[in-house]
Write an enzyme that holds these catalytic residues in place. Structure first.
Site, short mmCIF file in Angstrom:
data_model
loop_
_atom_site.label_atom_id
_atom_site.label_comp_id
_atom_site.label_asym_id
_atom_site.label_seq_id
_atom_site.Cartn_x
_atom_site.Cartn_y
_atom_site.Cartn_z
N ASP A 29 36.19 44.58 34.89
CA ASP A 29 34.81 44.58 34.38
C ASP A 29 34.62 45.63 33.29
OD1 ASP A 29 32.19 43.84 34.22
OD2 ASP A 29 31.55 44.85 36.04
N HIS B 21 36.86 41.59 24.99
CA HIS B 21 37.77 40.74 25.78
C HIS B 21 39.19 40.82 25.22
CE1 HIS B 21 34.41 39.41 28.01
NE2 HIS B 21 33.88 38.65 27.07
N GLU C 198 30.37 32.00 37.99
CA GLU C 198 29.03 32.31 37.45
C GLU C 198 29.09 32.67 35.96
OE1 GLU C 198 30.10 33.50 40.53
OE2 GLU C 198 28.88 31.98 41.54
N LEU D 226 57.09 39.40 40.90
CA LEU D 226 55.63 39.53 41.06
C LEU D 226 54.94 38.17 41.06
CD1 LEU D 226 52.99 41.33 40.93
CD2 LEU D 226 53.14 41.07 38.45
N ARG E 250 30.14 46.26 43.29
CA ARG E 250 29.79 44.96 43.89
C ARG E 250 31.05 44.14 44.06
NH1 ARG E 250 25.78 45.23 39.96
NH2 ARG E 250 27.08 44.20 38.39
#
Ligand code: FPP
Length: 234
Positions: A19, A36, A66, A130, A187
């Site tokens: 974020d 981004h 969302e 991985l 959150r």
């Protein structure tokens, strides 16, 4: 399932809520998409750091169910960025024995992105290093809803935790030991709701594009200092 990790060993599964791209860009006086693009560099750093630490699973929240609420240009830019990156870097990931997987509702994604996802999954299918899991168009509530639908369709009448777990997108993936969220927000934002029931959380104010290997190691250090009891007594 994966609830046996002893604290002093590195987490087997780290999941990251990447974020702060928009805020990072804003601070630099740049458009959100530049955030981004820069965030993608931090993503590469995290993948490398996870490999170096012997982490077996790294799940990256790349586009939430969302995130469609964002301006169309930003959504399209993100899908193009993901498609481009996966297409260009697939071979290198393969050379590094990385197995690439995706979780989320695929149907709604652009066709080129879906094709690229399928190709890279196929290319890296037998790799044993991985496990790199991109959550794209992912939402925890949607995942549980889809699992319930699948169970209904299968005619299963005996609902147990294990039946639900096996019908999640992550059926073959152990639960996350550590969930990292950058940018100071505290959150869960619909990420790995079922799987994260006993995950350790690490929150850092660092914005995702500024996230470094040192930050990754700090998160692992914090995890080592936690005492995981999974509801039991110490
Ligand atoms: C959150 O920052 C970040 C995203 C929604 C996108 C993250 C995606 C990448 C870094 C690319 C992943 C790459 C592949 C190959 C799948 P934000 O925009 O919510 O930031 P803000 O909260 O500051 O606005």
């Amino acid at each position: 399932m994966k609830e046996k990790t002893e604290p002093k060993q590195n987490p087997a599964h780290i999941a990251i809520i990447m974020d702060g791209n928009g805020r990072w860009a804003n601070k630099q006086g740049l458009p959100r998409i530049a955030g981004h693009q820069e965030g993608l560099k931090a993503t590469r750093i995290a993948v490398q750091a996870a490999k170096d630490c012997g982490v077996k699973y790294l799940t990256l929240y790349s586009f939430s169910a969302e995130n469609w609420k964002r301006p169309e240009e930003e959504v399209n830019f993100l899908f193009r960025l993901m498609e481009d990156t996966l297409r260009k870097e697939g071979e290198e990931l393969h050379q590094n024995n990385v197995k690439v997987l995706f979780i989320g509702r695929r149907d709604e994604l652009p066709q080129e992105l879906k094709d690229t996802m399928k190709n890279i999954e196929k290319l890296t299918y037998d790799n044993t290093g991985l496990n790199l899991i991109f959550a794209i168009n992912y939402g925890g509530r949607q995942e549980i809803t889809d699992a319930v639908q699948k169970i209904m369709d299968s005619g299963e009448k005996n609902i147990t935790e294990d039946v639900i777990r096996k019908n999640l997108y992550t059926a073959d993936i152990p639960f996350p030991d550590l969930i990292i969220r950058t940018s100071g927000e505290k959150r869960i934002s619909n990420f790995l709701l079922w799987q994260g029931a006993y995950a350790e959380f690490y929150f850092t104010p660092v914005l995702w594009p500024a996230f470094t290997e040192a930050d990754f190691l700090k998160a692992i250090g914090a995890y080592h200092r936690r005492h995981r009891r999974f509801g039991g007594a110490s």
